[in-house]
Design a protein around this motif. Structure first.
Motif, short mmCIF file in Angstrom:
data_model
loop_
_atom_site.label_atom_id
_atom_site.label_comp_id
_atom_site.label_asym_id
_atom_site.label_seq_id
_atom_site.Cartn_x
_atom_site.Cartn_y
_atom_site.Cartn_z
N ALA A 108 -3.78 5.08 -20.83
CA ALA A 108 -4.54 5.54 -19.53
C ALA A 108 -3.77 5.14 -18.27
N THR A 109 -3.13 4.11 -18.35
CA THR A 109 -2.38 3.79 -17.23
C THR A 109 -0.77 3.51 -17.59
N ARG A 110 -0.14 3.03 -16.47
CA ARG A 110 1.34 2.74 -16.76
C ARG A 110 1.42 1.01 -16.42
N ASP A 111 0.37 0.51 -16.11
CA ASP A 111 0.56 -0.96 -15.92
C ASP A 111 1.32 -1.73 -17.02
N HIS A 112 1.23 -1.41 -18.05
CA HIS A 112 1.87 -2.14 -19.06
C HIS A 112 3.54 -2.20 -19.07
N GLU A 113 4.11 -1.24 -18.26
CA GLU A 113 5.36 -0.78 -17.93
C GLU A 113 5.99 -1.82 -17.08
N LEU A 114 5.21 -2.07 -16.06
CA LEU A 114 5.59 -2.84 -15.02
C LEU A 114 5.12 -4.45 -15.41
N LEU A 115 4.21 -4.80 -16.12
CA LEU A 115 4.15 -6.06 -16.44
C LEU A 115 4.98 -6.37 -17.57
N ARG A 116 5.61 -5.42 -18.27
CA ARG A 116 6.94 -5.89 -19.03
C ARG A 116 8.10 -6.30 -18.17
N VAL A 117 8.47 -5.76 -16.95
CA VAL A 117 9.23 -6.03 -15.92
C VAL A 117 8.92 -7.50 -15.55
N VAL A 118 7.85 -7.82 -15.15
CA VAL A 118 7.52 -8.93 -14.64
C VAL A 118 7.76 -10.08 -15.74
N HIS A 119 7.61 -9.76 -16.87
CA HIS A 119 7.79 -11.00 -18.04
C HIS A 119 9.21 -10.85 -18.74
N ASP A 120 9.83 -9.56 -18.43
CA ASP A 120 11.18 -9.66 -18.98
C ASP A 120 12.25 -9.76 -18.02
N GLY A 149 4.16 6.13 -5.28
CA GLY A 149 4.69 5.42 -6.36
C GLY A 149 4.87 6.31 -7.73
N ASP A 150 4.35 7.49 -7.75
CA ASP A 150 4.37 8.34 -8.77
C ASP A 150 5.37 9.39 -8.54
N ALA A 151 6.68 9.28 -8.53
CA ALA A 151 7.80 10.14 -8.37
C ALA A 151 7.50 10.88 -6.86
N GLY A 152 7.16 9.88 -5.91
CA GLY A 152 6.81 10.49 -4.40
C GLY A 152 5.40 10.56 -4.23
N ALA A 153 4.59 10.94 -5.33
CA ALA A 153 3.20 10.86 -4.87
C ALA A 153 2.17 9.71 -5.23
N ASP A 154 1.18 9.82 -4.98
CA ASP A 154 0.12 9.05 -4.90
C ASP A 154 0.11 8.41 -6.30
N ARG A 183 0.94 -1.22 0.27
CA ARG A 183 -0.08 0.14 0.03
C ARG A 183 0.97 1.46 0.16
N VAL A 184 1.88 1.36 0.72
CA VAL A 184 2.78 2.30 0.81
C VAL A 184 3.61 2.69 -0.41
N CYS A 185 3.79 1.53 -1.08
CA CYS A 185 4.53 1.34 -2.32
C CYS A 185 3.47 2.15 -3.44
N PRO A 240 -3.93 6.80 -9.15
CA PRO A 240 -4.82 6.99 -10.65
C PRO A 240 -3.77 6.26 -11.68
N VAL A 241 -2.83 6.06 -11.38
CA VAL A 241 -1.79 5.64 -12.45
C VAL A 241 -1.82 4.08 -12.98
N TYR A 242 -2.47 3.30 -11.95
CA TYR A 242 -2.35 1.97 -12.24
C TYR A 242 -3.57 1.33 -11.91
N ARG A 243 -4.01 0.43 -12.99
CA ARG A 243 -5.35 -0.31 -12.73
C ARG A 243 -5.06 -1.43 -11.49
N ASP A 244 -3.86 -2.07 -11.56
CA ASP A 244 -3.92 -3.14 -10.55
C ASP A 244 -3.05 -2.45 -9.50
N PRO A 245 -3.58 -2.34 -8.20
CA PRO A 245 -3.00 -1.67 -7.30
C PRO A 245 -1.74 -2.34 -6.70
#
Length: 202
Positions: A102-114, A22-27, A16-18, A30-35
Motif C-alpha cells: 500500500a505504500t513505498r516506505d519499505h523501499e526507503l527504510l531499506r536504504v536507511v538500514h543498508d 517525490g513521486d516522479a515529480g508529483a505529490d 516538505r518540498v521533497c 499518498p505514497v508514504y505513511r511517514d512524510p
C-alpha cells in the motif's frame, strides 16, 4: 521568488518540498505513511554534511518552494552517512520485515538500514551528485537552471571534475530539463537514468 544560500531553519521546508515532488515529480503524500522519509534520504542530510552546497528558493512569505542539494564527493558522503546520519535513524525506524504494497516506505527504510551506495564507474568521472526539487508554482521561471548553475559554479571552484544525478524514467519533463542544462546519459537502469555533466569546461 528568491534564491538564497541554505539556512538551518530551511530543513522542515525542504523535507516538505521533497515529499510534494517525490513521486516522479508529483505529490508523494499518498505514497508514504511517514512524510519525513523522503527528506531523510534525499534532502536533509546534504546540508547537514556540507551546508555550502545547498541553496533554496523561497516565495513571498519566506516559505521554501524549491532547493538544490549536493555533495562534492559521493563516496565520501556515503561514508559520512554511515558514521553520522544513518545510526540515529536506524535506532528510531525499524527495518521492515515485510513489503507493504500500500505504500513505498519499505523501499526507503531499506536504504536507511543498508546505506546508500554509488557506482564507482560513475563517481570516478562524476564524483559529485545532486538532488533538485521545485514546487509547481516555482517551475517555469528559470529557477531550476539558476539552482543548477549556482551549484555547478561552486563545485568548479572546489575543482570537482564532474556532477551526476539519477532521474526516474517516468519523469520525462525532468529528463528534458536536465538535457537542456547540459546533462547527458551515463547509465540506463530499470528505474530510470543516471545523467552526468563535465565540470572541467567553461
Amino acid at each position: 521568488m528568491r534564491l538564497r544560500p541554505f539556512a538551518t531553519c530551511d530543513l522542515p521546508g525542504m523535507s516538505r518540498v521533497c515529499l510534494l515532488t517525490g513521486d516522479a515529480g508529483a505529490d508523494a503524500t499518498p505514497v508514504y505513511r511517514d512524510p519525513d522519509l523522503l527528506g531523510h534520504v534525499y534532502a536533509t542530510p546534504y546540508p547537514v554534511a556540507d551546508p555550502g552546497l545547498t541553496w533554496v528558493v523561497t516565495d513571498g512569505s519566506g516559505a521554501v518552494v524549491g532547493y538544490v542539494v549536493g555533495t562534492a564527493d559521493s563516496q565520501g558522503f556515503a561514508r559520512w552517512q554511515e558514521q553520522h546520519w544513518w545510526p540515529a535513524l536506524r535506532e528510531r525506524l525499524p527495518r521492515p520485515e515485510d513489503v507493504d504494497h500500500a505504500t513505498r516506505d519499505h523501499e526507503l527504510l531499506r536504504v536507511v538500514h543498508d546505506g546508500a551506495t554509488y557506482d564507482p564507474a560513475v563517481t570516478d568521472r562524476y564524483p559529485a551528485h545532486l538532488h533538485i526539487d521545485l514546487l509547481p508554482a516555482a517551475q517555469g521561471r528559470g529557477l531550476g537552471r539558476a539552482l543548477i548553475t549556482t551549484l555547478r559554479d561552486a563545485l568548479r571552484e572546489r575543482g570537482v571534475p564532474g556532477l551526476h544525478l539519477g532521474v526516474s524514467g517516468g519523469n520525462t519533463g525532468a529528463i528534458a530539463f536536465y538535457e537542456r542544462v547540459g546533462f547527458t546519459v551515463v547509465e540506463r537502469h530499470p528505474w530510470g537514468l543516471t545523467l552526468g555533466t563535465d565540470l572541467r569546461g567553461s
